[in-house]
Design an enzyme around this catalytic site. Sequence first.
Site, PDB file in Angstrom:
ATOM      1  N   SER A 262       0.861  -1.179   0.000  1.00  0.00           N
ATOM      2  CA  SER A 262       0.000   0.000   0.000  1.00  0.00           C
ATOM      3  C   SER A 262       0.898   1.231   0.000  1.00  0.00           C
ATOM      4  O   SER A 262       2.103   1.137   0.227  1.00  0.00           O
ATOM      5  CB  SER A 262      -0.861   0.011   1.255  1.00  0.00           C
ATOM      6  OG  SER A 262      -0.014   0.176   2.379  1.00  0.00           O
ATOM      7  N   LYS A 263       0.257   2.359  -0.242  1.00  0.00           N
ATOM      8  CA  LYS A 263       0.986   3.621  -0.238  1.00  0.00           C
ATOM      9  C   LYS A 263       1.730   3.779   1.096  1.00  0.00           C
ATOM     10  O   LYS A 263       2.895   4.120   1.139  1.00  0.00           O
ATOM     11  CB  LYS A 263      -0.034   4.753  -0.378  1.00  0.00           C
ATOM     12  CG  LYS A 263       0.497   5.903  -1.153  1.00  0.00           C
ATOM     13  CD  LYS A 263      -0.534   6.994  -1.253  1.00  0.00           C
ATOM     14  CE  LYS A 263      -0.244   7.777  -2.500  1.00  0.00           C
ATOM     15  NZ  LYS A 263      -1.291   8.034  -3.381  1.00  0.00           N
ATOM     16  N   ARG A 264       0.995   3.461   2.163  1.00  0.00           N
ATOM     17  CA  ARG A 264       1.562   3.697   3.482  1.00  0.00           C
ATOM     18  C   ARG A 264       2.759   2.790   3.761  1.00  0.00           C
ATOM     19  O   ARG A 264       3.827   3.232   4.133  1.00  0.00           O
ATOM     20  CB  ARG A 264       0.501   3.547   4.561  1.00  0.00           C
ATOM     21  CG  ARG A 264       1.143   3.835   5.873  1.00  0.00           C
ATOM     22  CD  ARG A 264       0.316   4.206   7.068  1.00  0.00           C
ATOM     23  NE  ARG A 264      -1.089   4.455   6.903  1.00  0.00           N
ATOM     24  CZ  ARG A 264      -2.001   3.739   7.534  1.00  0.00           C
ATOM     25  NH1 ARG A 264      -1.654   2.727   8.300  1.00  0.00           N
ATOM     26  NH2 ARG A 264      -3.266   4.044   7.400  1.00  0.00           N
ATOM     27  N   ALA A 266       4.582   1.204   1.662  1.00  0.00           N
ATOM     28  CA  ALA A 266       5.664   1.489   0.709  1.00  0.00           C
ATOM     29  C   ALA A 266       6.493   2.650   1.259  1.00  0.00           C
ATOM     30  O   ALA A 266       7.724   2.606   1.274  1.00  0.00           O
ATOM     31  CB  ALA A 266       5.096   1.840  -0.658  1.00  0.00           C
ATOM     32  N   GLU A 267       5.802   3.670   1.727  1.00  0.00           N
ATOM     33  CA  GLU A 267       6.494   4.840   2.268  1.00  0.00           C
ATOM     34  C   GLU A 267       7.407   4.453   3.424  1.00  0.00           C
ATOM     35  O   GLU A 267       8.557   4.856   3.503  1.00  0.00           O
ATOM     36  CB  GLU A 267       5.455   5.843   2.761  1.00  0.00           C
ATOM     37  CG  GLU A 267       5.595   7.204   2.128  1.00  0.00           C
ATOM     38  CD  GLU A 267       4.312   8.001   2.249  1.00  0.00           C
ATOM     39  OE1 GLU A 267       3.843   8.206   3.394  1.00  0.00           O
ATOM     40  OE2 GLU A 267       3.763   8.388   1.187  1.00  0.00           O
TER      41      GLU A 267
END
Length: 498
Positions: A262-264, A266-267
């Site tokens: 997910s974006k989170r 991955a960050e």
Amino acid sequence: MTNHVRVRFAPSPTGMLHIGGLRTALFNYLFAKHHKGSFVLRIEDTDQARYVPDAEADITTSLKWAGLHVDEGPDKGGKFGPYRQSERSELYSKYAAKLVEDGHAYYAFDTAEEIDNMRQRLQSPDNPTPKYDSVTRMEMKNSLTLPADEVKKRLESGEPHIIRLKVPENETIRFDDLIRGDVSFESRGLDDQVLLKSDGLPTYHLANVVDDHLMEISHVIRGEEWLSSAPKHILLYRYLGWKPPVMAHLPLIMSPKGGKLSKRNAEELGIPINVRDYIAGAYEPAAVINFLAYLGWSTGDDREILTPDEMIATFSLDRVSKSGAIFDLKKLEWYNEHYLRAMPVPQLAGRVREVAEREGYTGLTDAYLETVVRLMIERSVRMPDIVEQGRFLFDAPKTIDEGAVKKAWKENTGELVTEFRDKIAGLSEAEFTAAQVKAVLSGVVEAKGIGFGKLMLPVRLAVTGAGSGPDLFQTMALLGRDEVIGRINRSLDQLATK
Ligand code: GLU
């Protein structure tokens, strides 16, 4: 209908193109090119509420950067256009009306509140999210429950309404997926899907099916997150009397920590999520593409580096796996290093010049920058690292690594370095080559009967500010005699008190 392979990449412009989207585009592209077919770009922009104005440009730029050239699309044209769904809206309402006429869809007039009431009333532990389906539809306000003349009146008076798909009550909907094999869904678990919204625009499901048919798409290759939509699409194809395209749902891209990437997460892991981050981070597009090709696919042999032509020649959907593909950033970096090192030095030097000049390092010759590249390439993952990790080749160090000084700078080190400096001051600029400077340093350590590192490390610190780096003698030769002496003098001053 042709037998030609035609695939499409059909992103919704609801945000910047993410890396998973690029993987989907790549697999479609490779499949199309392998079969000498067409790769179509279609923009699925019927959801006005989620529309992001810059998204389409971002998609186009990203595909171009990755070298995935489309055969048909909004910018390219083609005989199946227009390729933006917002420019095709009359088409969809026509098919929605036909579905109603044929008894496969119906008008619904319920307000959001009425639907909520139904859900609340029917909610139970056995049925936590009641659906608008074959059972509940009969107690709602729609063209199946209201008298025909009332329906007509409501429609004529312009009352807000939608069109829903009449999903059959008890049916197993099956289809053959090229990757997942025989897939089946029970119709009982499906909502009566909204096909046309009250703004007259279609939902994804209707527009997607109509366009895949009209654009003569032969294979639908998309992410696994769309698998649950497929049974609705299969019903739509049947009700519209069309042959469905062959389906292939690609495995999810997983986080190395588990779960979908997910974006989170991955960050948190430092994984760039949007293609534009890879562009900004100066990743090599060839590396990203080679890496993505292996996210769910494999060649079946031990090759890891493939040119685009080799990828096209080797690609097949039978070697795409069903299970999730883990995003390994280290592997991506390995690919990037590979492609960076494979690049001709003058070409890379030209790119390094842009980064260097942006940082104010101007007036450098091509020969200088080419040597910088040769010195730094083995220590760089991405192109800008050459400048970032090799800053001492552009500018005198502002600081000297404290930890390394503690280890390497002893009581008599200042004297040793001074002696070395005096000896190199005796060389002319022309004599100031890597070999000569090394000979001078060797001469000093031999005369003192000390280890090479006892002098080399302090000289490295004095000249570069760091305890490690590329070949020191070539570094000094590149900087030139006066610059090296100037840096040594400043460092001696700075370290005199240590
Ligand atoms: N518009 C959908 C998306 O955003 C397309 C899914 C499909 O390929 O059918 O990915």
